[in-house]
Write an enzyme that holds these catalytic residues in place. Structure first.
Site, PDB file in Angstrom:
ATOM      1  N   HIS A   1     -11.192   6.822  21.804  1.00  0.00           N
ATOM      2  CA  HIS A   1      -9.758   7.060  21.718  1.00  0.00           C
ATOM      3  C   HIS A   1      -9.151   7.328  23.093  1.00  0.00           C
ATOM      4  O   HIS A   1      -7.965   7.068  23.299  1.00  0.00           O
ATOM      5  CB  HIS A   1      -9.474   8.213  20.755  1.00  0.00           C
ATOM      6  CG  HIS A   1      -9.585   7.810  19.324  1.00  0.00           C
ATOM      7  ND1 HIS A   1      -8.526   7.852  18.441  1.00  0.00           N
ATOM      8  CD2 HIS A   1     -10.641   7.326  18.612  1.00  0.00           C
ATOM      9  CE1 HIS A   1      -8.923   7.426  17.247  1.00  0.00           C
ATOM     10  NE2 HIS A   1     -10.203   7.106  17.333  1.00  0.00           N
ATOM     11  N   ASP A   2      -9.938   7.835  24.004  1.00  0.00           N
ATOM     12  CA  ASP A   2      -9.433   8.019  25.366  1.00  0.00           C
ATOM     13  C   ASP A   2      -9.303   6.678  26.071  1.00  0.00           C
ATOM     14  O   ASP A   2      -8.258   6.356  26.644  1.00  0.00           O
ATOM     15  CB  ASP A   2     -10.367   8.937  26.157  1.00  0.00           C
ATOM     16  CG  ASP A   2      -9.825   9.251  27.541  1.00  0.00           C
ATOM     17  OD1 ASP A   2      -8.583   9.386  27.679  1.00  0.00           O
ATOM     18  OD2 ASP A   2     -10.619   9.374  28.484  1.00  0.00           O
TER      19      ASP A   2
ATOM     20  N   ASP B   1      -9.212   7.927  31.191  1.00  0.00           N
ATOM     21  CA  ASP B   1      -8.623   8.834  32.184  1.00  0.00           C
ATOM     22  C   ASP B   1      -8.396  10.250  31.663  1.00  0.00           C
ATOM     23  O   ASP B   1      -7.672  11.035  32.268  1.00  0.00           O
ATOM     24  CB  ASP B   1      -7.303   8.270  32.692  1.00  0.00           C
ATOM     25  CG  ASP B   1      -6.215   8.239  31.630  1.00  0.00           C
ATOM     26  OD1 ASP B   1      -6.539   8.437  30.434  1.00  0.00           O
ATOM     27  OD2 ASP B   1      -5.038   8.022  31.980  1.00  0.00           O
TER      28      ASP B   1
ATOM     29  N   SER C   1      -6.685  11.196  29.183  1.00  0.00           N
ATOM     30  CA  SER C   1      -5.336  11.432  28.664  1.00  0.00           C
ATOM     31  C   SER C   1      -5.339  11.970  27.242  1.00  0.00           C
ATOM     32  O   SER C   1      -4.398  12.642  26.816  1.00  0.00           O
ATOM     33  CB  SER C   1      -4.500  10.146  28.736  1.00  0.00           C
ATOM     34  OG  SER C   1      -5.144   9.076  28.068  1.00  0.00           O
TER      35      SER C   1
ATOM     36  N   GLU D   1      -0.786  12.160  23.489  1.00  0.00           N
ATOM     37  CA  GLU D   1      -1.584  11.254  22.655  1.00  0.00           C
ATOM     38  C   GLU D   1      -2.243  11.977  21.488  1.00  0.00           C
ATOM     39  O   GLU D   1      -2.338  11.441  20.380  1.00  0.00           O
ATOM     40  CB  GLU D   1      -2.700  10.618  23.493  1.00  0.00           C
ATOM     41  CG  GLU D   1      -2.265   9.553  24.455  1.00  0.00           C
ATOM     42  CD  GLU D   1      -3.441   9.082  25.307  1.00  0.00           C
ATOM     43  OE1 GLU D   1      -4.582   9.073  24.813  1.00  0.00           O
ATOM     44  OE2 GLU D   1      -3.212   8.724  26.474  1.00  0.00           O
TER      45      GLU D   1
ATOM     46  N   ASP E   1     -22.307   5.735   7.332  1.00  0.00           N
ATOM     47  CA  ASP E   1     -23.607   5.088   7.141  1.00  0.00           C
ATOM     48  C   ASP E   1     -24.306   5.862   6.034  1.00  0.00           C
ATOM     49  O   ASP E   1     -24.778   6.982   6.248  1.00  0.00           O
ATOM     50  CB  ASP E   1     -24.413   5.138   8.439  1.00  0.00           C
ATOM     51  CG  ASP E   1     -25.805   4.535   8.303  1.00  0.00           C
ATOM     52  OD1 ASP E   1     -26.217   4.216   7.170  1.00  0.00           O
ATOM     53  OD2 ASP E   1     -26.485   4.392   9.332  1.00  0.00           O
TER      54      ASP E   1
ATOM     55  N   SER F   1     -28.612   6.626   6.811  1.00  0.00           N
ATOM     56  CA  SER F   1     -29.155   7.517   7.855  1.00  0.00           C
ATOM     57  C   SER F   1     -28.019   7.988   8.754  1.00  0.00           C
ATOM     58  O   SER F   1     -27.945   7.616   9.923  1.00  0.00           O
ATOM     59  CB  SER F   1     -30.220   6.789   8.676  1.00  0.00           C
ATOM     60  OG  SER F   1     -29.719   5.559   9.186  1.00  0.00           O
TER      61      SER F   1
END
Length: 321
Positions: A61-62, A69, A71, A80, A235, A238
Site C-alpha cells: 500500500h505504500d 516513500d 507516505s 493516505e 489461504d 496453510s
C-alpha cells in the site's frame, strides 16, 4: 524515432533510480539498522503472528501510492491512511518501534520508507518464506493524500483492471500473480467478499466460480448479515506458512477474494497460476521462493526518492517541520 528515443530515456532514468538503491546501504552509516528492524519484527511476531501479513500489506500500500516513500505512515485527516482502500491496514506500531530504536543509535540516518521494506522482508522469513537482500537508500516523501489512492488494487478488480494498475507501476503479469501470492499468509474481512456468497452481481445467488464444497465453509465463516469484520484466511490450507497452496486454491476455486479467483479466468494469469501450482504441462513450474523476492525488489523500487529528494523523518507518522 522520437518514440524510440523517449522509451530509451525512460529506461535510462528508471535504471538510474534503481542504481541509487544499493545493498548494505547503511553498512557504514548505521550498521545495526537491518538487525534492529529484524529483532523488532520478531518481537512483535511472537506476540501476534498475524502481524507478518500486515507488514507485507503495508509495503504494497505504500509503494502503489507516491512510490515507496513511507507516505502510508503519515497521520492526518487527508492522509493516505484514511482512504477507503486502506481500511484495516495495521502494523504501524512495529515501524514506529523500529524507528525509535534506530533513532536512538543513528539519528537522522535511516528512512521510514526503508524500514517498511526491511520489515516486509523479515515478515516473510518469519512465515517460513524466503529471505533476500534489500537494496536501500529510499528517502521519505513529503506528500500523503487520501485522494491519490485510486492506484491501489481492490478486491473487486477484474484482471484487466489489476493489469492496468500493475502496469502503471512497471509491473507485468508475472509480477502481478507473483505479488498477489503474498495472500498465502494474509487475512481479509468478511465484508470484502461476502457479496460473493449471497448476492453476486446483484443476482441474489453466489459467485459460480466458488468451488461448491467451499461455499458452505465460507457461509459458515461469514453468515448473511453477520459480523463483517470477522477475519478469514486467504489461504485455507496453510495460512501461517509462506508456500504455494494459495495458487492451488485459486486453481481449484477456493480463492476468497474475487480479484484473486479471477486470476484463473484470464489466459495469461492462469498460466502463471498453473506454474506456481505445479500443474503446467506436467512441470513443477516457477519456484515461488525464487520469484517472489525478485518481484518484491521490483515493487520496492517503484518511484523511489533518493539522494537529496524528500527527507529522513524523525518520526514516521509526521513530516519533519
Amino acid at each position: 524515432m522520437d518514440a524510440i528515443l523517449g522509451s530509451l530515456m525512460i529506461l535510462v532514468m528508471s535504471l538510474a533510480v534503481e542504481a541509487e538503491l544499493k545493498n548494505e546501504f547503511y553498512s557504514t552509516s548505521c550498521p545495526k539498522a537491518e538487525a534492529t528492524v529484524r529483532s523488532t519484527v520478531e518481537s512483535h511476531f511472537k506476540k501476534d503472528p498475524t502481524i507478518a501479513a500486515a507488514l507485507l500489506r503495508l509495503q504494497f500500500h505504500d509503494c502503489f501510492v507516491q512510490g515507496c516513500d513511507g507516505s502510508i505512515l503519515i497521520t492526518g485527516s487527508s492522509a493516505e491512511i484514511n482512504a477507503k482502500a486502506n481500511i484495516g491496514l495495521r502494523g504501524f506500531e512495529v515501524i514506529d518501534d523500529a524507528k525509535s530504536q534506530i533513532e536512538a543509535i543513528c539519528p537522522g540516518i535511516v528512512s521510514c520508507a526503508d524500514i517498511v521494506v526491511f520489515a516486509a522482508r523479515d515478515a516473510v522469513v518469519l512465515n517460513d518464506g524466503p529471505g533476500w537482500a534489500v537494496a536501500a537508500g529510499r528517502r521519505d516523501g513529503r506528500i500523503s493524500l487520501s485522494s491519490e489512492t485510486s492506484s491501489l488494487p481492490a478486491p473487486v478488480d477484474s484482471v484487466s483492471v489489476q493489469r492496468q494498475k500493475f502496469a502503471a507501476k512497471g509491473l507485468d503479469d508475472h509480477d502481478l500473480v507473483t505479488l498477489v501470492g503474498a495472500h498465502t499468509i494474509g487475512q481479509t474481512d468478511c465484508r470484502f467478499f461476502s457479496y460473493r456468497l449471497y448476492n453476486f452481481t446483484s443476482s441474489g445467488q453466489p459467485d459460480p466460480s466458488i468451488n461448491a464444497e467451499f461455499l458452505p465453509q465460507l457461509e459458515a465463516l461469514c453468515p448473511k448479515n453477520g459480523d463483517g469484520l470477522k477475519k478469514v484466511a486467504l489461504d485455507k490450507d496453510s495460512p501461517a506458512k509462506f508456500d504455494v497452496s494459495f495458487f492451488k486454491n485459486v486453481r481449484d476455486g477456493y480463492g476468497v477474494l474475487e480479484s484473486d479467483q479471477r486470476l484463473w479466468e484470464d489466459p495469461a494469469t492462469q498460466t502463471e497460476v498453473k506454474n506456481y501450482a505445479g500443474t503446467f504441462r506436467g512441470l513443477l513450474g516457477f519456484r515461488f521462493e525464487f520469484e517472489f523476492p525478485k518481484a518484491m525488489n521490483k515493487l520496492s523500487s517503484i518511484e523511489v526518492k533518493t539522494g537529496t529528494a524528500g527527507e529522513i523523518r524523525k518520526v514516521c507518522s509526521k513530516f519533519n517541520s
